[in-house]
Design a protein around this motif. Sequence first.
Motif, PDB file in Angstrom:
ATOM      1  N   ASP A  93      18.380  28.112   9.810  1.00  0.00           N
ATOM      2  CA  ASP A  93      18.474  27.676   8.410  1.00  0.00           C
ATOM      3  C   ASP A  93      18.064  26.217   8.240  1.00  0.00           C
ATOM      4  N   LYS A  94      18.434  25.373   9.201  1.00  0.00           N
ATOM      5  CA  LYS A  94      18.123  23.947   9.080  1.00  0.00           C
ATOM      6  C   LYS A  94      16.618  23.709   9.042  1.00  0.00           C
ATOM      7  N   VAL A  95      15.910  24.291  10.009  1.00  0.00           N
ATOM      8  CA  VAL A  95      14.464  24.103  10.070  1.00  0.00           C
ATOM      9  C   VAL A  95      13.783  24.763   8.873  1.00  0.00           C
ATOM     10  N   SER A  96      14.273  25.938   8.486  1.00  0.00           N
ATOM     11  CA  SER A  96      13.685  26.635   7.339  1.00  0.00           C
ATOM     12  C   SER A  96      13.850  25.831   6.059  1.00  0.00           C
ATOM     13  N   ASP A  97      15.023  25.258   5.878  1.00  0.00           N
ATOM     14  CA  ASP A  97      15.267  24.449   4.678  1.00  0.00           C
ATOM     15  C   ASP A  97      14.339  23.235   4.631  1.00  0.00           C
ATOM     16  N   ILE A  98      14.146  22.590   5.793  1.00  0.00           N
ATOM     17  CA  ILE A  98      13.247  21.434   5.844  1.00  0.00           C
ATOM     18  C   ILE A  98      11.814  21.865   5.532  1.00  0.00           C
ATOM     19  N   ALA A  99      11.410  23.021   6.060  1.00  0.00           N
ATOM     20  CA  ALA A  99      10.054  23.518   5.811  1.00  0.00           C
ATOM     21  C   ALA A  99       9.840  23.804   4.335  1.00  0.00           C
ATOM     22  N   LEU A 100      10.807  24.428   3.694  1.00  0.00           N
ATOM     23  CA  LEU A 100      10.676  24.746   2.270  1.00  0.00           C
ATOM     24  C   LEU A 100      10.706  23.487   1.412  1.00  0.00           C
ATOM     25  N   LYS A 101      11.546  22.540   1.786  1.00  0.00           N
ATOM     26  CA  LYS A 101      11.637  21.277   1.041  1.00  0.00           C
ATOM     27  C   LYS A 101      10.321  20.508   1.104  1.00  0.00           C
ATOM     28  N   ASN A 102       9.623  20.618   2.235  1.00  0.00           N
ATOM     29  CA  ASN A 102       8.374  19.880   2.442  1.00  0.00           C
ATOM     30  C   ASN A 102       7.176  20.828   2.475  1.00  0.00           C
ATOM     31  N   LYS A 103       7.301  21.930   1.742  1.00  0.00           N
ATOM     32  CA  LYS A 103       6.297  22.990   1.774  1.00  0.00           C
ATOM     33  C   LYS A 103       4.904  22.466   1.429  1.00  0.00           C
ATOM     34  N   GLU A 104       4.807  21.678   0.378  1.00  0.00           N
ATOM     35  CA  GLU A 104       3.491  21.225  -0.074  1.00  0.00           C
ATOM     36  C   GLU A 104       2.802  20.351   0.975  1.00  0.00           C
ATOM     37  N   ALA A 105       3.557  19.426   1.567  1.00  0.00           N
ATOM     38  CA  ALA A 105       2.967  18.528   2.568  1.00  0.00           C
ATOM     39  C   ALA A 105       2.509  19.307   3.796  1.00  0.00           C
ATOM     40  N   ILE A 106       3.316  20.275   4.233  1.00  0.00           N
ATOM     41  CA  ILE A 106       2.955  21.074   5.405  1.00  0.00           C
ATOM     42  C   ILE A 106       1.757  21.963   5.094  1.00  0.00           C
ATOM     43  N   ALA A 107       1.811  22.637   3.948  1.00  0.00           N
ATOM     44  CA  ALA A 107       0.761  23.586   3.579  1.00  0.00           C
ATOM     45  C   ALA A 107      -0.596  22.910   3.457  1.00  0.00           C
ATOM     46  N   THR A 108      -0.619  21.697   2.928  1.00  0.00           N
ATOM     47  CA  THR A 108      -1.887  20.982   2.754  1.00  0.00           C
ATOM     48  C   THR A 108      -2.574  20.757   4.085  1.00  0.00           C
ATOM     49  N   ILE A 109      -1.806  20.432   5.115  1.00  0.00           N
ATOM     50  CA  ILE A 109      -2.392  20.110   6.422  1.00  0.00           C
ATOM     51  C   ILE A 109      -2.776  21.363   7.200  1.00  0.00           C
ATOM     52  N   VAL A 110      -1.918  22.399   7.153  1.00  0.00           N
ATOM     53  CA  VAL A 110      -2.180  23.598   7.971  1.00  0.00           C
ATOM     54  C   VAL A 110      -2.922  24.681   7.194  1.00  0.00           C
ATOM     55  N   LEU A 111      -3.308  24.390   5.938  1.00  0.00           N
ATOM     56  CA  LEU A 111      -4.011  25.339   5.072  1.00  0.00           C
ATOM     57  C   LEU A 111      -3.193  26.620   4.869  1.00  0.00           C
ATOM     58  N   ALA A 112      -1.923  26.441   4.517  1.00  0.00           N
ATOM     59  CA  ALA A 112      -1.052  27.593   4.278  1.00  0.00           C
ATOM     60  C   ALA A 112      -1.015  27.927   2.789  1.00  0.00           C
ATOM     61  N   ASP A 113      -1.302  29.173   2.458  1.00  0.00           N
ATOM     62  CA  ASP A 113      -1.170  29.623   1.067  1.00  0.00           C
ATOM     63  C   ASP A 113       0.285  29.891   0.719  1.00  0.00           C
ATOM     64  N   SER A 114       1.093  30.183   1.744  1.00  0.00           N
ATOM     65  CA  SER A 114       2.522  30.412   1.512  1.00  0.00           C
ATOM     66  C   SER A 114       3.323  30.024   2.742  1.00  0.00           C
ATOM     67  N   ILE A 115       4.532  29.553   2.499  1.00  0.00           N
ATOM     68  CA  ILE A 115       5.504  29.288   3.555  1.00  0.00           C
ATOM     69  C   ILE A 115       6.802  29.932   3.098  1.00  0.00           C
ATOM     70  N   THR A 116       7.221  30.971   3.802  1.00  0.00           N
ATOM     71  CA  THR A 116       8.388  31.732   3.388  1.00  0.00           C
ATOM     72  C   THR A 116       9.360  31.896   4.551  1.00  0.00           C
ATOM     73  N   VAL A 117      10.567  32.345   4.206  1.00  0.00           N
ATOM     74  CA  VAL A 117      11.601  32.591   5.201  1.00  0.00           C
ATOM     75  C   VAL A 117      11.923  34.084   5.211  1.00  0.00           C
ATOM     76  N   SER A 118      11.568  34.731   6.313  1.00  0.00           N
ATOM     77  CA  SER A 118      11.874  36.152   6.490  1.00  0.00           C
ATOM     78  C   SER A 118      11.550  36.543   7.927  1.00  0.00           C
ATOM     79  N   GLU A 119      11.966  37.731   8.315  1.00  0.00           N
ATOM     80  CA  GLU A 119      11.673  38.212   9.665  1.00  0.00           C
ATOM     81  C   GLU A 119      10.210  38.639   9.747  1.00  0.00           C
TER      82      GLU A 119
END
Length: 230
Positions: free
Chosen positions: A183-209
């Motif tokens: 949950d900790k890492v997932s929350d950080i990823a979602l909070k910083n979704k835009e910054a991460i997505a811009t660099i790794v070219l991610a259209d979506s960053i989600t939390v699921s199995e």
Amino acid sequence: AVVMGRACRNTATIKNRQPIGNMFIKAPFVLDEFFQEIIREELNVKKVTFTDDVREFTSYTFKPQLRTVGPKYGKQLGEIREALSILDSSAKATLDADGKLVLNLASGDVELTPDDILLETKQKEGVFTVSDRGVTVALDTELTAELIEEGFVKELISKIQTMRKDSDFNVTDHINVTLSGNDKVSDIALKNKEAIATIVLADSITVSEAANAKDWDINGENVKIAVERV
């Protein structure tokens, strides 16, 4: 400065992807902004401070030099030792400027010269220093919550980029990123979704199995990450 800064990081066992707030440099010169920016980028520090005031990263303890103080102030030695023990680092500046320290004791004032004082230097807690050829570099390794979070973001980006490479994706391929198991890492990823997505070219960053998720250690936190090409 960069080499010495890296040595400080290694001693403090802080990875280069973890941002650090401040780096102090004591030197007989000041580098201009062009070179300071190189230092900040190479060492991942937010601020480079040139200073002659080593109190920023060094503390001092004072003790009487018995060989000289004893003959002059033998009966007051106990008071002198106690008075010196409670001095802070600002007393070093007074000693350097005036060439003496005056202690106001109950039994009367005493005047101590540098020859009367044993001066011990030690690093402040959380500060790591390296000195060479007249230059001292000190890293303040105290990490705020913001710096720690930024360190997690940089580690996430690094791991996702590694997964892109291992999957033989083209550098222009867009991906979807899925996280699970922490949950900790997932929350950080979602909070910083835009910054991460811009660099790794991610259209979506989600939390699921995800079936193809890979286990990663992100700064001591275990998390599963999956990437797929869009």
